[in-house]
Design a protein around this motif. Sequence first.
Motif, PDB file in Angstrom:
ATOM      1  N   SER A 104      -1.315  -6.692  70.834  1.00  0.00           N
ATOM      2  CA  SER A 104      -0.386  -7.816  70.693  1.00  0.00           C
ATOM      3  C   SER A 104      -1.071  -8.946  69.930  1.00  0.00           C
ATOM      4  O   SER A 104      -2.302  -8.998  69.839  1.00  0.00           O
ATOM      5  CB  SER A 104       0.032  -8.333  72.075  1.00  0.00           C
ATOM      6  N   PHE A 105      -0.296  -9.852  69.405  1.00  0.00           N
ATOM      7  CA  PHE A 105      -0.772 -11.037  68.678  1.00  0.00           C
ATOM      8  C   PHE A 105      -1.331 -10.708  67.296  1.00  0.00           C
ATOM      9  O   PHE A 105      -1.992 -11.543  66.689  1.00  0.00           O
ATOM     10  CB  PHE A 105      -1.861 -11.798  69.480  1.00  0.00           C
ATOM     11  N   THR A 106      -1.107  -9.508  66.802  1.00  0.00           N
ATOM     12  CA  THR A 106      -1.646  -9.151  65.482  1.00  0.00           C
ATOM     13  C   THR A 106      -0.537  -8.914  64.449  1.00  0.00           C
ATOM     14  O   THR A 106      -0.818  -8.418  63.367  1.00  0.00           O
ATOM     15  CB  THR A 106      -2.531  -7.891  65.565  1.00  0.00           C
ATOM     16  N   GLY A 107       0.694  -9.294  64.785  1.00  0.00           N
ATOM     17  CA  GLY A 107       1.795  -9.089  63.842  1.00  0.00           C
ATOM     18  C   GLY A 107       1.896 -10.204  62.822  1.00  0.00           C
ATOM     19  O   GLY A 107       2.978 -10.675  62.492  1.00  0.00           O
ATOM     20  N   ARG A 108       0.780 -10.642  62.305  1.00  0.00           N
ATOM     21  CA  ARG A 108       0.784 -11.744  61.344  1.00  0.00           C
ATOM     22  C   ARG A 108      -0.113 -11.401  60.158  1.00  0.00           C
ATOM     23  O   ARG A 108      -0.934 -10.485  60.225  1.00  0.00           O
ATOM     24  CB  ARG A 108       0.279 -13.041  62.000  1.00  0.00           C
ATOM     25  N   MET A 109       0.031 -12.150  59.085  1.00  0.00           N
ATOM     26  CA  MET A 109      -0.900 -12.038  57.965  1.00  0.00           C
ATOM     27  C   MET A 109      -1.009 -13.364  57.231  1.00  0.00           C
ATOM     28  O   MET A 109      -0.271 -14.300  57.496  1.00  0.00           O
ATOM     29  CB  MET A 109      -0.540 -10.896  57.031  1.00  0.00           C
ATOM     30  N   GLY A 318      12.777 -11.736  70.799  1.00  0.00           N
ATOM     31  CA  GLY A 318      12.337 -11.490  69.429  1.00  0.00           C
ATOM     32  C   GLY A 318      10.825 -11.412  69.392  1.00  0.00           C
ATOM     33  O   GLY A 318      10.136 -12.017  70.219  1.00  0.00           O
ATOM     34  N   THR A 319      10.290 -10.689  68.429  1.00  0.00           N
ATOM     35  CA  THR A 319       8.848 -10.519  68.389  1.00  0.00           C
ATOM     36  C   THR A 319       8.354 -10.285  66.965  1.00  0.00           C
ATOM     37  O   THR A 319       9.111 -10.365  66.009  1.00  0.00           O
ATOM     38  CB  THR A 319       8.434  -9.337  69.314  1.00  0.00           C
ATOM     39  N   CYS A 320       7.051 -10.039  66.845  1.00  0.00           N
ATOM     40  CA  CYS A 320       6.427  -9.610  65.595  1.00  0.00           C
ATOM     41  C   CYS A 320       5.891  -8.187  65.818  1.00  0.00           C
ATOM     42  O   CYS A 320       5.886  -7.706  66.956  1.00  0.00           O
ATOM     43  CB  CYS A 320       5.274 -10.528  65.216  1.00  0.00           C
ATOM     44  N   SER A 321       5.389  -7.566  64.761  1.00  0.00           N
ATOM     45  CA  SER A 321       4.932  -6.177  64.870  1.00  0.00           C
ATOM     46  C   SER A 321       4.078  -5.970  66.110  1.00  0.00           C
ATOM     47  O   SER A 321       3.051  -6.636  66.276  1.00  0.00           O
ATOM     48  CB  SER A 321       4.061  -5.801  63.662  1.00  0.00           C
ATOM     49  N   LEU A 322       4.489  -5.068  66.975  1.00  0.00           N
ATOM     50  CA  LEU A 322       3.690  -4.569  68.083  1.00  0.00           C
ATOM     51  C   LEU A 322       3.303  -5.630  69.108  1.00  0.00           C
ATOM     52  O   LEU A 322       2.432  -5.387  69.947  1.00  0.00           O
ATOM     53  CB  LEU A 322       2.404  -3.893  67.561  1.00  0.00           C
ATOM     54  N   CYS A 323       3.904  -6.803  69.076  1.00  0.00           N
ATOM     55  CA  CYS A 323       3.499  -7.859  70.002  1.00  0.00           C
ATOM     56  C   CYS A 323       4.350  -7.834  71.260  1.00  0.00           C
ATOM     57  O   CYS A 323       5.563  -8.070  71.213  1.00  0.00           O
ATOM     58  CB  CYS A 323       3.588  -9.238  69.349  1.00  0.00           C
ATOM     59  N   ALA A 324       3.706  -7.575  72.393  1.00  0.00           N
ATOM     60  CA  ALA A 324       4.416  -7.515  73.667  1.00  0.00           C
ATOM     61  C   ALA A 324       4.668  -8.900  74.254  1.00  0.00           C
ATOM     62  O   ALA A 324       5.410  -9.039  75.220  1.00  0.00           O
ATOM     63  CB  ALA A 324       3.613  -6.668  74.654  1.00  0.00           C
ATOM     64  N   PHE A 325       4.056  -9.927  73.687  1.00  0.00           N
ATOM     65  CA  PHE A 325       4.280 -11.289  74.169  1.00  0.00           C
ATOM     66  C   PHE A 325       5.692 -11.749  73.792  1.00  0.00           C
ATOM     67  O   PHE A 325       6.360 -12.427  74.568  1.00  0.00           O
ATOM     68  CB  PHE A 325       3.220 -12.224  73.589  1.00  0.00           C
ATOM     69  N   ALA A 326       6.115 -11.354  72.590  1.00  0.00           N
ATOM     70  CA  ALA A 326       7.516 -11.523  72.161  1.00  0.00           C
ATOM     71  C   ALA A 326       8.050 -12.927  72.399  1.00  0.00           C
ATOM     72  O   ALA A 326       8.960 -13.131  73.193  1.00  0.00           O
ATOM     73  CB  ALA A 326       8.401 -10.483  72.849  1.00  0.00           C
ATOM     74  N   CYS A 327       7.503 -13.899  71.682  1.00  0.00           N
ATOM     75  CA  CYS A 327       7.879 -15.299  71.918  1.00  0.00           C
ATOM     76  C   CYS A 327       8.969 -15.797  70.966  1.00  0.00           C
ATOM     77  O   CYS A 327       9.326 -16.965  71.010  1.00  0.00           O
ATOM     78  CB  CYS A 327       6.643 -16.183  71.783  1.00  0.00           C
ATOM     79  N   LYS A 328       9.495 -14.932  70.110  1.00  0.00           N
ATOM     80  CA  LYS A 328      10.438 -15.422  69.086  1.00  0.00           C
ATOM     81  C   LYS A 328      11.837 -15.648  69.681  1.00  0.00           C
ATOM     82  O   LYS A 328      12.137 -15.185  70.788  1.00  0.00           O
ATOM     83  CB  LYS A 328      10.509 -14.440  67.915  1.00  0.00           C
ATOM     84  N   LEU A 329      12.678 -16.337  68.937  1.00  0.00           N
ATOM     85  CA  LEU A 329      13.910 -16.885  69.492  1.00  0.00           C
ATOM     86  C   LEU A 329      15.150 -16.575  68.641  1.00  0.00           C
ATOM     87  O   LEU A 329      15.679 -17.468  67.980  1.00  0.00           O
ATOM     88  CB  LEU A 329      13.776 -18.408  69.604  1.00  0.00           C
ATOM     89  N   VAL A 505      -5.509 -12.995  64.263  1.00  0.00           N
ATOM     90  CA  VAL A 505      -4.974 -13.044  65.622  1.00  0.00           C
ATOM     91  C   VAL A 505      -4.084 -14.284  65.762  1.00  0.00           C
ATOM     92  O   VAL A 505      -4.523 -15.394  65.456  1.00  0.00           O
ATOM     93  CB  VAL A 505      -6.106 -13.140  66.671  1.00  0.00           C
ATOM     94  N   CYS A 506      -2.867 -14.087  66.237  1.00  0.00           N
ATOM     95  CA  CYS A 506      -1.930 -15.194  66.428  1.00  0.00           C
ATOM     96  C   CYS A 506      -2.541 -16.242  67.361  1.00  0.00           C
ATOM     97  O   CYS A 506      -3.124 -15.918  68.394  1.00  0.00           O
ATOM     98  CB  CYS A 506      -0.630 -14.653  67.026  1.00  0.00           C
ATOM     99  N   LYS A 507      -2.359 -17.505  67.025  1.00  0.00           N
ATOM    100  CA  LYS A 507      -2.953 -18.578  67.827  1.00  0.00           C
ATOM    101  C   LYS A 507      -2.254 -18.762  69.173  1.00  0.00           C
ATOM    102  O   LYS A 507      -2.767 -19.470  70.035  1.00  0.00           O
ATOM    103  CB  LYS A 507      -2.959 -19.871  67.029  1.00  0.00           C
ATOM    104  N   PHE A 508      -1.107 -18.137  69.351  1.00  0.00           N
ATOM    105  CA  PHE A 508      -0.460 -18.219  70.666  1.00  0.00           C
ATOM    106  C   PHE A 508      -1.139 -17.292  71.682  1.00  0.00           C
ATOM    107  O   PHE A 508      -0.678 -17.156  72.806  1.00  0.00           O
ATOM    108  CB  PHE A 508       1.033 -17.897  70.555  1.00  0.00           C
ATOM    109  N   SER A 509      -2.217 -16.672  71.286  1.00  0.00           N
ATOM    110  CA  SER A 509      -2.977 -15.802  72.198  1.00  0.00           C
ATOM    111  C   SER A 509      -3.974 -16.605  73.027  1.00  0.00           C
ATOM    112  O   SER A 509      -4.747 -16.028  73.789  1.00  0.00           O
ATOM    113  CB  SER A 509      -3.739 -14.749  71.390  1.00  0.00           C
TER     114      SER A 509
HETATM  115  S1  SF4 Z   1       2.824 -14.405  70.131  1.00  0.00           S
HETATM  116 FE1  SF4 Z   1       4.828 -14.737  69.167  1.00  0.00          FE
HETATM  117  S2  SF4 Z   1       4.373 -15.481  67.070  1.00  0.00           S
HETATM  118 FE2  SF4 Z   1       2.475 -14.576  67.916  1.00  0.00          FE
HETATM  119  S3  SF4 Z   1       2.505 -12.451  67.163  1.00  0.00           S
HETATM  120 FE3  SF4 Z   1       3.454 -12.458  69.208  1.00  0.00          FE
HETATM  121  S4  SF4 Z   1       5.663 -12.673  68.867  1.00  0.00           S
HETATM  122 FE4  SF4 Z   1       4.601 -13.234  66.961  1.00  0.00          FE
END
Ligand code: SF4
Length: 590
Positions: A104-109, A318-329, A505-509
């Motif tokens: 999780s937290f790696t769906g970014r670039m 909502g989420t990003c690739s493979l992220c189980a935290f899924a914080c999107k809206l 790594v996403c900063k929300f981690s």
């Molecule tokens: S924490 Fe939220 S913004 Fe960060 S990768 Fe996961 S879903 Fe995306």
Amino acid sequence: MAPGDNSLYANHTPVGVALPAATLMSCCVELFGMLRLNGNLLSIDVGDRSADGVAIDDELSAFIGGRGVATKLAHDRIPFDADPFGPENRVYLSTGPLQTSRMSFTGRMNATTLSPLTDGLLSTNAGGFLSRHFSGVGHPCVEIRGASDELVVVHVRGDEDGDPEVRFEPVPELAGATVKETSAVMEERHGIGGEHLVTIGPGGENQVRYASLMTSNSRAFGRGGVGAVLGSKNVKAISFDGEATLDVSGLDEEAAAAIHRDAATTDHIMKRQGTTGGIDVKNELFSLPTRYFERMDFDEGVEGINGDAVESKKYERGTCSLCAFACKLPTRDEETGIETEGPEYETVFAFGSTLLIDDIVDVMQSNELCDEYGLDTISTGVTIGAYLQAEDRFGDVDLVHELVDRIAHREGVGDLLAEGVDRIHEELGVTNWTSKGLEFPGHDGRVLHGRGLGYATANRGADHMYSKIHNLEYDGEIPQEGLDGKATLVADLEDLKAVNDSAVVCKFSRSFMTEERYETLFGADYDRLLSIGSRVVTLERHFNNRRGFDRADDSLPFTLEGFEEALDEYYDHRGWTREGTVPEEALTVQ
Ligand code: SF4
């Protein structure tokens, strides 16, 4: 054309051919041990429509990937006197070693370029679903240089052997198309939708200085105008896809799995309300800028735009690739039919309290317009706030939506507002709420003093993500008031965030990434990691110094007691001069 069908890829220059040694970067000291990404830079010239592979072993060894590697490349390959809108400017898209994991937290670039808004180096990252498709091309970093003489989409594909193919598709018919319209056309023609694309909207095409580069339709590489730079190169979109596997060694799968497990099972308000969960608290703390920063609370309207209001419109996770935290809206208003993804906290601040708008549906509509046009929501909202103050039109939601449209198309007064607050505040007769030309976000530095200092020192300008010291001030881990001891803390947090952006790594981690976990995951001592982050920040600073930035640019539009002393402490800690410049000898270890 089916995805991966390379037969249509004209103008292809085989990659994997290293440039002459003279064009390579100077050798870097290898500080990084275990977690390691390998591969070449894919350099694409959209002017003469060619592509080359460039060896970047030293950069990957010393700077991890993502923002770190892109910063080193930008520092060495973009001329210090480049025009941000000139063909000599370059855009870097880059991934890190963790994008090959299932963590999780790696769906970014990352994206890096010379910013047309701040005139300094800009690194920005976006979530969504592009990162894995980008990895499929087989290159850790892709460089876009030159300028096309017609509007094009660049298609990049990788095969199992990691050999990319590059094709240039003229798309004059897409001039003026929104982000979603472009995605729909690419999907129909090539079976490649928004998740494979970075795209600009009319904002980028019209070189609005804070135009975002969009991916997955609604995720933005925001702040500082990377979308406008691609617009200046006549690149409407770039698609990525392929079967290649990035070469990564030293990944601790167990550590990655533990973080992923915690992200999936931990209860957290962000899973329901994303970044909007703390709006009421920010309002109570007087850290919610309101009425173009005239006030610091929005008591009369916060209820209409707070986290509960956002959650009431959310229709699925909502989420990003493979992220189980899924914080999107993903949000929708059944009555009006307005649908968008978000708004996140910063958009609620920029299009809500800043403009005295108290209905979340109106903010959702602003958010969607910015996504469609490819505009940074913070800079767009704050710039509109400056105009509403000049015209005394706060709360006029119809005017706000009209202005977003005019900015994207540079029509009428929109042409002026497209320049950003720093360039127009005198003409409007309002306070310049920017630092280094970047519009302020929504955590008020007049109340959160460490946050204020961090806005001033950040190389990107008034940037809340650069150190994120406000989290410690909100959580009571450090006092909100005063700057005692905060200068070194700001610097260390800047370094840590540079590591995050390099890995990526996403900063929300934050609450999941202990020092011990950093060390296990990266296979490196924590201090060693911070030293890599420090070198990224120092390279950015050196680039900016060469463009004329110094201490005078590390400034704020308000006063903080002890600010100058804290700046001295910050520079001393970094080994920079008291003028805010990097001594040349400090670069010998870069
Ligand atoms: S924490 Fe939220 S913004 Fe960060 S990768 Fe996961 S879903 Fe995306």
